[in-house]
Design a protein around this motif. Structure first.
Motif, PDB file in Angstrom:
ATOM      1  N   GLU A  83       0.835  -1.207   0.000  1.00  0.00           N
ATOM      2  CA  GLU A  83       0.000   0.000   0.000  1.00  0.00           C
ATOM      3  C   GLU A  83       0.872   1.259   0.000  1.00  0.00           C
ATOM      4  O   GLU A  83       0.583   2.220  -0.725  1.00  0.00           O
ATOM      5  N   GLU A  84       1.929   1.246   0.822  1.00  0.00           N
ATOM      6  CA  GLU A  84       2.839   2.391   0.861  1.00  0.00           C
ATOM      7  C   GLU A  84       3.528   2.578  -0.492  1.00  0.00           C
ATOM      8  O   GLU A  84       3.676   3.701  -0.972  1.00  0.00           O
ATOM      9  N   ALA A  85       3.946   1.477  -1.088  1.00  0.00           N
ATOM     10  CA  ALA A  85       4.600   1.548  -2.396  1.00  0.00           C
ATOM     11  C   ALA A  85       3.636   2.119  -3.437  1.00  0.00           C
ATOM     12  O   ALA A  85       4.031   2.943  -4.276  1.00  0.00           O
ATOM     13  N   SER A  86       2.387   1.702  -3.356  1.00  0.00           N
ATOM     14  CA  SER A  86       1.388   2.222  -4.285  1.00  0.00           C
ATOM     15  C   SER A  86       1.195   3.725  -4.063  1.00  0.00           C
ATOM     16  O   SER A  86       1.107   4.506  -5.022  1.00  0.00           O
ATOM     17  N   LYS A  87       1.158   4.130  -2.774  1.00  0.00           N
ATOM     18  CA  LYS A  87       1.024   5.548  -2.446  1.00  0.00           C
ATOM     19  C   LYS A  87       2.217   6.334  -2.986  1.00  0.00           C
ATOM     20  O   LYS A  87       2.066   7.394  -3.591  1.00  0.00           O
ATOM     21  N   TYR A  88       3.426   5.798  -2.758  1.00  0.00           N
ATOM     22  CA  TYR A  88       4.645   6.468  -3.236  1.00  0.00           C
ATOM     23  C   TYR A  88       4.682   6.530  -4.760  1.00  0.00           C
ATOM     24  O   TYR A  88       5.146   7.515  -5.339  1.00  0.00           O
ATOM     25  N   LYS A  89       4.183   5.471  -5.387  1.00  0.00           N
ATOM     26  CA  LYS A  89       4.149   5.452  -6.850  1.00  0.00           C
ATOM     27  C   LYS A  89       3.228   6.554  -7.367  1.00  0.00           C
ATOM     28  O   LYS A  89       3.580   7.284  -8.299  1.00  0.00           O
ATOM     29  N   GLU A  90       2.049   6.682  -6.766  1.00  0.00           N
ATOM     30  CA  GLU A  90       1.120   7.734  -7.171  1.00  0.00           C
ATOM     31  C   GLU A  90       1.719   9.115  -6.905  1.00  0.00           C
ATOM     32  O   GLU A  90       1.618  10.024  -7.737  1.00  0.00           O
ATOM     33  N   GLU A  91       2.341   9.254  -5.731  1.00  0.00           N
ATOM     34  CA  GLU A  91       2.963  10.536  -5.391  1.00  0.00           C
ATOM     35  C   GLU A  91       4.093  10.860  -6.363  1.00  0.00           C
ATOM     36  O   GLU A  91       4.235  11.994  -6.803  1.00  0.00           O
ATOM     37  N   SER A  92       4.880   9.851  -6.711  1.00  0.00           N
ATOM     38  CA  SER A  92       5.970  10.059  -7.667  1.00  0.00           C
ATOM     39  C   SER A  92       5.422  10.457  -9.035  1.00  0.00           C
ATOM     40  O   SER A  92       5.986  11.324  -9.707  1.00  0.00           O
ATOM     41  N   ALA A  93       4.328   9.832  -9.427  1.00  0.00           N
ATOM     42  CA  ALA A  93       3.714  10.172 -10.713  1.00  0.00           C
ATOM     43  C   ALA A  93       3.229  11.624 -10.695  1.00  0.00           C
ATOM     44  O   ALA A  93       3.421  12.360 -11.671  1.00  0.00           O
TER      45      ALA A  93
END
Length: 161
Positions: free
Chosen positions: A55-65
Motif C-alpha cells: 500500500e505504501e509503495a502504491s502511495k509512493y508510486k502515485e505521489e511520484s507520478a
C-alpha cells in the motif's frame, strides 16, 4: 496362537502409553506446537507487513507520478519563460542592429553628400580655372568664331559637362 494378555498387562501398557504421551507432550508436542504457533504468527505478520508495504509503495508510486507530472509542467514553464526571454533578447538585438544600420547608413549618406559637394566644388574650381585660362588665351590673341568654338568644346570636354 493365543492371545494371552492379562488385564494387568493391558493396564500397565496403558499407563506406560499415558506416561510416554505426557512426557512427549511436555518435551516434544508443546515445543513443536509453540514453534508452529510462533512460525504461523511470524508468517501472518510478514503477510500483513507486505500488505502495508504494498500500500505504501502504491502511495509512493502515485505521489511520484504526481511529482513527475508537476516537474514536467514546471520544466515546460521554465522552457517557455526562457524561450520568451530569448525571443525578447533576439528582438532587442535585431532592433539595435537595425538602429545601428540606420545610423551607419545615415553617416554614409552624409559622407556621400559631403564628397559629392566636395567634388562639385572641385569641378567648379576647375571650371573657373579653365575659364580663366580660356579667357587668357582669348585675350592673348584675337580669335575667330571657329577658334572660339574649338576652345569652348575643349573647355566642355575638360569639365565633363
Amino acid at each position: 496362537m493365543e492371545n494371552n494378555f492379562a488385564p494387568s498387562q493391558i493396564i500397565f501398557a496403558m499407563i506406560n502409553f499415558l506416561v510416554l504421551f505426557l512426557i512427549l507432550r511436555k518435551k516434544l508436542f508443546n515445543p513443536v506446537s509453540n514453534f508452529m504457533k510462533n512460525r504461523s504468527e511470524k508468517i501472518r505478520n510478514n503477510i500483513e507487513s507486505a500488505k502495508v508495504d504494498k500500500e505504501e509503495a502504491s502511495k509512493y508510486k502515485e505521489e511520484s507520478a504526481r511529482e513527475l507530472l508537476k516537474a514536467r509542467v514546471e520544466g515546460k514553464n521554465i522552457v517557455e519563460t526562457y524561450k520568451k526571454k530569448a525571443e525578447k533578447v533576439y528582438d532587442e538585438i535585431v532592433d539595435h542592429a537595425n538602429e545601428e544600420a540606420k545610423s551607419i547608413k545615415g553617416r554614409a549618406d552624409i559622407e556621400i553628400k559631403r564628397e559629392k559637394d566636395k567634388a562639385k566644388q572641385e569641378v567648379k574650381e576647375q571650371a573657373i580655372d579653365l575659364s580663366i585660362i580660356l579667357s587668357e588665351k582669348v585675350l592673348e590673341r584675337a580669335i575667330d568664331e571657329k577658334e572660339h568654338r574649338r576652345l569652348i568644346d575643349e573647355f566642355i570636354t575638360k569639365v565633363g559637362i
